[in-house]
Design a protein around this motif. Sequence first.
Motif, mmCIF file in Angstrom:
data_model
loop_
_atom_site.group_PDB
_atom_site.id
_atom_site.type_symbol
_atom_site.label_atom_id
_atom_site.label_comp_id
_atom_site.label_asym_id
_atom_site.label_seq_id
_atom_site.Cartn_x
_atom_site.Cartn_y
_atom_site.Cartn_z
ATOM 1 N N LYS A 42 -32.159 -32.182 -0.834
ATOM 2 C CA LYS A 42 -32.147 -33.422 -1.607
ATOM 3 C C LYS A 42 -31.884 -33.120 -3.067
ATOM 4 C CE LYS A 42 -35.513 -36.436 -1.000
ATOM 5 N NZ LYS A 42 -36.826 -37.133 -1.133
ATOM 6 N N VAL A 43 -31.032 -33.915 -3.655
ATOM 7 C CA VAL A 43 -30.747 -33.797 -5.083
ATOM 8 C C VAL A 43 -31.187 -35.116 -5.731
ATOM 9 C CG1 VAL A 43 -29.007 -33.321 -6.830
ATOM 10 C CG2 VAL A 43 -28.748 -32.365 -4.532
ATOM 11 N N GLN A 44 -32.162 -35.012 -6.646
ATOM 12 C CA GLN A 44 -32.736 -36.208 -7.238
ATOM 13 C C GLN A 44 -33.257 -35.939 -8.645
ATOM 14 O OE1 GLN A 44 -36.399 -37.521 -5.334
ATOM 15 N NE2 GLN A 44 -36.089 -39.631 -5.954
ATOM 16 N N PRO A 45 -32.736 -36.546 -9.673
ATOM 17 C CA PRO A 45 -31.522 -37.367 -9.674
ATOM 18 C C PRO A 45 -30.275 -36.498 -9.803
ATOM 19 C CG PRO A 45 -32.443 -37.292 -11.865
ATOM 20 C CD PRO A 45 -33.366 -36.482 -10.989
ATOM 21 N N ALA A 46 -29.199 -36.953 -9.225
ATOM 22 C CA ALA A 46 -27.959 -36.178 -9.277
ATOM 23 C C ALA A 46 -27.336 -36.230 -10.665
ATOM 24 C CB ALA A 46 -26.972 -36.707 -8.243
ATOM 25 N N GLU A 47 -26.740 -35.121 -11.064
ATOM 26 C CA GLU A 47 -26.020 -35.016 -12.320
ATOM 27 C C GLU A 47 -24.555 -34.676 -12.030
ATOM 28 O OE1 GLU A 47 -27.185 -35.728 -15.207
ATOM 29 O OE2 GLU A 47 -29.343 -35.812 -14.814
ATOM 30 N N LEU A 48 -23.715 -34.891 -13.028
ATOM 31 C CA LEU A 48 -22.279 -34.658 -12.834
ATOM 32 C C LEU A 48 -21.987 -33.227 -12.400
ATOM 33 C CD1 LEU A 48 -20.810 -36.537 -15.953
ATOM 34 C CD2 LEU A 48 -21.008 -37.370 -13.605
ATOM 35 N N GLU A 49 -22.748 -32.275 -12.969
ATOM 36 C CA GLU A 49 -22.481 -30.862 -12.684
ATOM 37 C C GLU A 49 -22.904 -30.446 -11.279
ATOM 38 O OE1 GLU A 49 -24.470 -31.938 -15.133
ATOM 39 O OE2 GLU A 49 -26.365 -30.815 -15.187
ATOM 40 N N ASP A 50 -23.531 -31.367 -10.541
ATOM 41 C CA ASP A 50 -23.912 -31.064 -9.163
ATOM 42 C C ASP A 50 -22.745 -31.247 -8.199
ATOM 43 O OD1 ASP A 50 -27.075 -32.765 -9.709
ATOM 44 O OD2 ASP A 50 -26.503 -30.676 -10.106
ATOM 45 N N SER A 51 -21.658 -31.802 -8.683
ATOM 46 C CA SER A 51 -20.487 -31.999 -7.821
ATOM 47 C C SER A 51 -19.972 -30.664 -7.303
ATOM 48 C CB SER A 51 -19.371 -32.706 -8.599
ATOM 49 O OG SER A 51 -19.752 -34.005 -8.975
ATOM 50 N N GLY A 52 -19.625 -30.647 -6.042
ATOM 51 C CA GLY A 52 -19.115 -29.425 -5.442
ATOM 52 C C GLY A 52 -19.232 -29.502 -3.933
ATOM 53 N N VAL A 53 -19.073 -28.362 -3.297
ATOM 54 C CA VAL A 53 -19.200 -28.284 -1.848
ATOM 55 C C VAL A 53 -20.449 -27.493 -1.510
ATOM 56 C CG1 VAL A 53 -18.128 -27.587 0.320
ATOM 57 C CG2 VAL A 53 -16.692 -28.352 -1.591
ATOM 58 N N TYR A 54 -21.287 -28.075 -0.671
ATOM 59 C CA TYR A 54 -22.548 -27.459 -0.273
ATOM 60 C C TYR A 54 -22.407 -26.955 1.158
ATOM 61 C CZ TYR A 54 -24.601 -29.281 -4.505
ATOM 62 O OH TYR A 54 -24.879 -29.530 -5.840
ATOM 63 N N PHE A 55 -22.598 -25.663 1.324
ATOM 64 C CA PHE A 55 -22.474 -25.041 2.638
ATOM 65 C C PHE A 55 -23.847 -24.667 3.180
ATOM 66 C CE2 PHE A 55 -17.970 -24.635 2.842
ATOM 67 C CZ PHE A 55 -17.520 -24.356 1.553
ATOM 68 N N CYS A 56 -23.965 -24.781 4.469
ATOM 69 C CA CYS A 56 -25.139 -24.308 5.167
ATOM 70 C C CYS A 56 -24.692 -23.216 6.131
ATOM 71 C CB CYS A 56 -25.776 -25.465 5.938
ATOM 72 S SG CYS A 56 -27.148 -25.004 7.001
ATOM 73 N N ALA A 57 -25.521 -22.223 6.318
ATOM 74 C CA ALA A 57 -25.206 -21.144 7.252
ATOM 75 C C ALA A 57 -26.467 -20.776 8.017
ATOM 76 C CB ALA A 57 -24.664 -19.919 6.508
ATOM 77 N N SER A 58 -26.290 -20.187 9.176
ATOM 78 C CA SER A 58 -27.452 -19.750 9.939
ATOM 79 C C SER A 58 -27.164 -18.421 10.624
ATOM 80 C CB SER A 58 -27.852 -20.801 10.980
ATOM 81 O OG SER A 58 -26.954 -20.869 12.065
ATOM 82 N N SER A 59 -28.237 -17.727 10.962
ATOM 83 C CA SER A 59 -28.116 -16.483 11.711
ATOM 84 C C SER A 59 -29.369 -16.306 12.544
ATOM 85 C CB SER A 59 -27.916 -15.284 10.785
ATOM 86 O OG SER A 59 -29.061 -15.084 9.975
ATOM 87 N N GLN A 60 -29.219 -15.588 13.652
ATOM 88 C CA GLN A 60 -30.356 -15.395 14.543
ATOM 89 C C GLN A 60 -31.349 -14.425 13.921
ATOM 90 O OE1 GLN A 60 -29.313 -14.063 18.481
ATOM 91 N NE2 GLN A 60 -31.169 -14.914 19.330
ATOM 92 N N ASP A 61 -30.833 -13.312 13.466
ATOM 93 C CA ASP A 61 -31.664 -12.321 12.805
ATOM 94 C C ASP A 61 -31.237 -12.240 11.350
ATOM 95 O OD1 ASP A 61 -31.035 -10.548 15.754
ATOM 96 O OD2 ASP A 61 -32.962 -11.473 15.251
ATOM 97 N N ARG A 62 -32.011 -11.566 10.540
ATOM 98 C CA ARG A 62 -31.599 -11.342 9.159
ATOM 99 C C ARG A 62 -30.314 -10.528 9.203
ATOM 100 N NH1 ARG A 62 -35.540 -8.821 5.151
ATOM 101 N NH2 ARG A 62 -33.606 -9.046 3.991
ATOM 102 N N SER A 63 -29.266 -11.064 8.620
ATOM 103 C CA SER A 63 -27.961 -10.436 8.816
ATOM 104 C C SER A 63 -26.975 -10.933 7.785
ATOM 105 C CB SER A 63 -27.445 -10.779 10.212
ATOM 106 O OG SER A 63 -26.101 -10.414 10.374
ATOM 107 N N TYR A 64 -25.987 -10.097 7.525
ATOM 108 C CA TYR A 64 -24.877 -10.571 6.704
ATOM 109 C C TYR A 64 -23.831 -11.277 7.569
ATOM 110 C CZ TYR A 64 -26.761 -8.017 2.748
ATOM 111 O OH TYR A 64 -27.569 -7.581 1.731
ATOM 112 N N GLU A 65 -24.021 -11.311 8.870
ATOM 113 C CA GLU A 65 -23.140 -12.076 9.752
ATOM 114 C C GLU A 65 -23.749 -13.458 9.900
ATOM 115 O OE1 GLU A 65 -22.256 -10.322 13.515
ATOM 116 O OE2 GLU A 65 -21.021 -12.029 14.163
ATOM 117 N N GLN A 66 -23.352 -14.321 9.013
ATOM 118 C CA GLN A 66 -23.890 -15.672 8.980
ATOM 119 C C GLN A 66 -22.815 -16.656 9.410
ATOM 120 O OE1 GLN A 66 -25.549 -16.198 5.013
ATOM 121 N NE2 GLN A 66 -26.740 -14.309 5.175
#
Lengths: 113, 112
Positions: free
Chosen positions: A78-102
């Motif tokens: 959640k972004v509250q309150p949003a500011e102009l500089e928050d514009s961009g692309v937000y990525f989510c990633a997941s992995s089963q174990d701690r790993s650089y293969e996300q």
Amino acid sequence: EAGVTQFPSHSVIEKGQTVTLRCDPISGHDNLYWYRRVMGKEIKFLLHFVKESKQDESGMPNNRFLAERTGGTYSTLKVQPAELEDSGVYFCASSQDRSYEQYFGPGTRLTVT
Amino acid sequence: LAKTTQPISMDSYEGQEVNITCSHNNIATNDYITWYQQFPSQGPRFIIQGYKTKVTNEVASLFIPADRKSSTLSLPRVSLSDTAVYYCLVGDLMGNTDKLIFGTGTRLQVFP
């Protein structure tokens, strides 16, 4: 097997408003990460969940950003309150174990006007 | 994580082999080398990871010399669909963080 999904794919809001981004990781993945790319810059780490616990939130820019992962499944940012500089692309990633293969989702493009 | 340096962009033609070299002079003993690929409007995708010598999978090969101060991602016989940005990342899998630190990457353009 379904990949990482993110909702919405695109959000346009006005400065000062609130926006909530959602991420559904791959089923069974305990590790969930949030990243973002703003203003054509490099992709930056925001935070890392292990199940429902925040393992590393060193990349969160300020207290206008709140991430949760109740029950250790999906996560919201959640972004509250949003500011102009928050514009961009937000990525989510997941992995089963701690790993650089996300495994990354397609991202949510946030535009703050 | 160790800092990496890669060319900003590269051009190639279909069917050619493409080699993208990454410099990581300050790589630590426990660091692994990981490469990601990103297409426009998509999230990054893991390609390959290695520690030393050579690693090969169905997508690419990763060559790492003995001093490990650089690595080369090799894409055999590229096609138009290989046009993407390629990121080299270096980090310690046994450390206290597994956050990915992306640089500017190498923008590969494949021409017909």
